[in-house]
Motif scaffolding. Structure first.
Motif, PDB file in Angstrom:
ATOM      1  N   ASP A 131      11.358  11.571   0.629  1.00 15.46           N
ATOM      2  CA  ASP A 131      10.602  11.489   1.882  1.00 15.46           C
ATOM      3  C   ASP A 131       9.340  10.642   1.748  1.00 15.46           C
ATOM      4  N   LYS A 148       5.911   2.060   9.221  1.00 15.76           N
ATOM      5  CA  LYS A 148       5.394   3.381   9.544  1.00 15.76           C
ATOM      6  C   LYS A 148       5.865   4.386   8.502  1.00 15.76           C
ATOM      7  N   VAL A 150       5.564   8.573   7.116  1.00 14.86           N
ATOM      8  CA  VAL A 150       5.232   9.948   7.498  1.00 14.86           C
ATOM      9  C   VAL A 150       4.210  10.473   6.498  1.00 14.86           C
ATOM     10  N   GLY A 154       1.044  13.326  10.056  1.00 13.26           N
ATOM     11  CA  GLY A 154       1.992  12.755  11.000  1.00 13.26           C
ATOM     12  C   GLY A 154       2.291  11.298  10.686  1.00 13.26           C
ATOM     13  N   PRO A 155       3.107  10.620  11.505  1.00 13.34           N
ATOM     14  CA  PRO A 155       3.448   9.226  11.269  1.00 13.34           C
ATOM     15  C   PRO A 155       2.222   8.321  11.388  1.00 13.34           C
TER      16      PRO A 155
END
Length: 502
Positions: A131, A148, A150, A154-155
């Motif tokens: 991730d 972008k 994560v 948040g993103p």
């Protein structure tokens, strides 16, 4: 391991990076898949940093080692080194992508645990793709890309810290909420770093010498299929299983090519070592990945193999694809994208389609060329009607003939995922390889007078088996022997072995 002198330049940048590290770090790098792929490479050029290219600072020590920084000014792409080069990978079929550094073989990671001015710093230190390594590519209206990640908050968009002072200047961090110039990057295609591909294949020996040699093709089923014994296998074990199928040492020494499908990138060097140990001569294993189209972009990323080992101790095996093993006298190789199904909705579900590939290599001194491919599977979610496999077969013929200088004798094949024109099986379509049979001789054809364009089964299925693996050679030569032993071993295909005489 025997290595031709021409390969030293390719390894220099990787060796330099290893020398600059501590022994523990060097050991970790050596355990990574060595880049042998023919896949496309990219550079990141920061718009906000005035066009500077992003470098991976492999020599930086401590927690900043291998951090990404927009700092390289280059008058041309020839000025870029391994620190500025990346390949694209995906382990979720293109939903996201991961950058892998050519400098150290590691995946780019977003440092979620960092605090302060380096929170969410990007570093090429990931030994597996998870991730923290996933990025979304978002193509902008001006053709640039925003990346972008994560984060714990948040993103966030990746930003080139253009105005940060001192040692933080130009560092890449995931902290942007919107896309401005600091969040825009050009994804500069560098093409393939194939050996001497410029100008096409080198001229073959003239006149072409006589040749008597063996070739094997085997789908080793070593990537994602948990039903196969080669699932999660590491290179030495797979290499041993491959060389065992080549027969005695004397028989193995007669091989000039081994076609491999469904292998992993990290297997290549181990297979190469096993081939050299078996035959006592030098070999190269070339690799080309299967890819997926990356969401919100116009690029493709190499699909990653399932890791080896066990949970908590995974070992990355790099990309999934096809391999071509040839003697190290080869001086040219090249991979090709094959026409493949595009992502689409099937029965109300958005399906992501594998983008298939082929790879060729030549032995000019023997006027021999070898090409292998792995066609689409023909599943409902892949190429159910066979239209793309027909296009893939036509493209393979173009590669074998249209791109090839006169004088080469070519052996080609692999897992083509279709049954022969005269097959008694009910599996359709059967016309995909009609042109191949018309132009060349498949090693196993002619066994039946009533079904000459057929052969022994290579793929066992529940309650039956079919032929979908092939070795074609020019009809001007002679197929001395063709062997298909109904023993898949740890795979789900039988290997096909042929002896040709030209």
């Amino acid at each position: 391991m025997r290595q031709a002198a021409r390969r030293l330049a390719v390894l220099c940048s990787a060796l330099f990076a290893v020398i600059a590290m501590t022994p523990a770090q060097a050991q970790a790098v050596e355990a990574r898949p060595v880049p042998v792929t023919a896949s496309d490479k990219y550079a990141l050029r920061s718009v906000g940093a005035g066009g500077l290219y992003v470098s991976v600072e492999v020599e930086t020590a401590g927690s900043g080692q291998a951090m990404l920084r927009a700092r390289k000014a280059a008058a041309s792409l020839d000025d870029l080194g391994s620190w500025e080069k990346f390949t694209l990978h995906t382990d979720d079929k293109g939903t996201s992508t991961t950058l892998r550094s050519e400098a150290n073989g590691n995946y780019v990671t977003t440092e979620r645990g960092y605090t302060g001015s380096r929170q969410n710093l990007l570093r090429a230190r990931g030994t597996t793709s998870g991730d923290w390594e996933k990025l979304q590519l978002e193509k902008q209206t001006d053709g640039t890309y925003a990346l972008k990640a994560v984060t714990n908050d948040g993103p966030k968009y990746v930003t080139a810290e253009v105005q940060d002072p001192g040692t933080d200047a130009g560092l890449l961090r995931a902290r942007g909420d919107t896309v401005g110039s600091w969040q825009k990057f050009q994804l500069v295609a560098l093409g393939e770093e194939n050996a001497s591909d410029a100008g096409g294949r080198p001229a073959p020996a003239s006149p072409a010498p006589a040749a008597d040699f063996r070739v094997m093709s085997w789908n080793v089923c070593a990537n994602h299929n948990s039903a196969c014994g080669n699932h999660r296998v590491e290179g030495p074990a797979l290499g041993s299983r491959i060389t065992d199928r080549m027969g005695t040492t004397a028989e193995a020494q007669q091989y000039r090519a081994v076609f491999l499908q469904e292998m992993c990138e990290s297997h290549a060097k181990s297979i190469e070592a096993q081939l050299e140990a078996k035959t006592g001569t030098g070999w190269d294993v070339r690799f080309a990945p299967i890819t997926f189209a990356v969401d919100k972009s116009s690029v493709k990323a190499a699909r990653t193999c399932d890791n080896s080992g066990s949970a908590g101790a995974w070992k990355d095996r790099g990309s999934y694809g096809i391999g071509l093993a040839v003697p190290d006298a080869n001086v040219w190789y090249h991979s090709y994208d094959l026409p493949s199904p595009q992502n689409r909705t099937v029965d109300g579900v958005w399906e992501r389609m594998e983008q298939r590939t082929a790879i060729c290599a030549v032995l000019p001194a023997q006027a021999l060329q070898f090409c292998t491919a792995h066609f689409s599977a023909g599943l409902k979610t892949d190429d159910a009607d066979g239209s793309k496999r027909r296009e893939q077969a036509a493209k393979l013929q173009e590669i074998v003939r249209g791109y090839t200088q006169p004088g080469y004798r070519t052996v080609y094949g692999g897992d083509l995922n279709v049954t022969p024109p005269d097959s008694a099986s009910s599996d359709l379509p059967k016309d995909v390889l009609t042109s191949a049979y018309a132009a060349d001789e498949e090693c196993d054809e002619g066994l039946s007078s009533t079904r000459p364009r057929d052969g022994r089964s290579t793929k066992p299925l529940t309650g039956r088996s079919i032929k979908i693996d092939y070795l074609f050679g020019p009809s001007t030569g002679t197929v001395v022997s063709c062997e298909v032993t109904a023993d898949a071993g740890q795979s789900d295909h039988y290997p096909v072995k042929a002896r040709f005489r030209f």
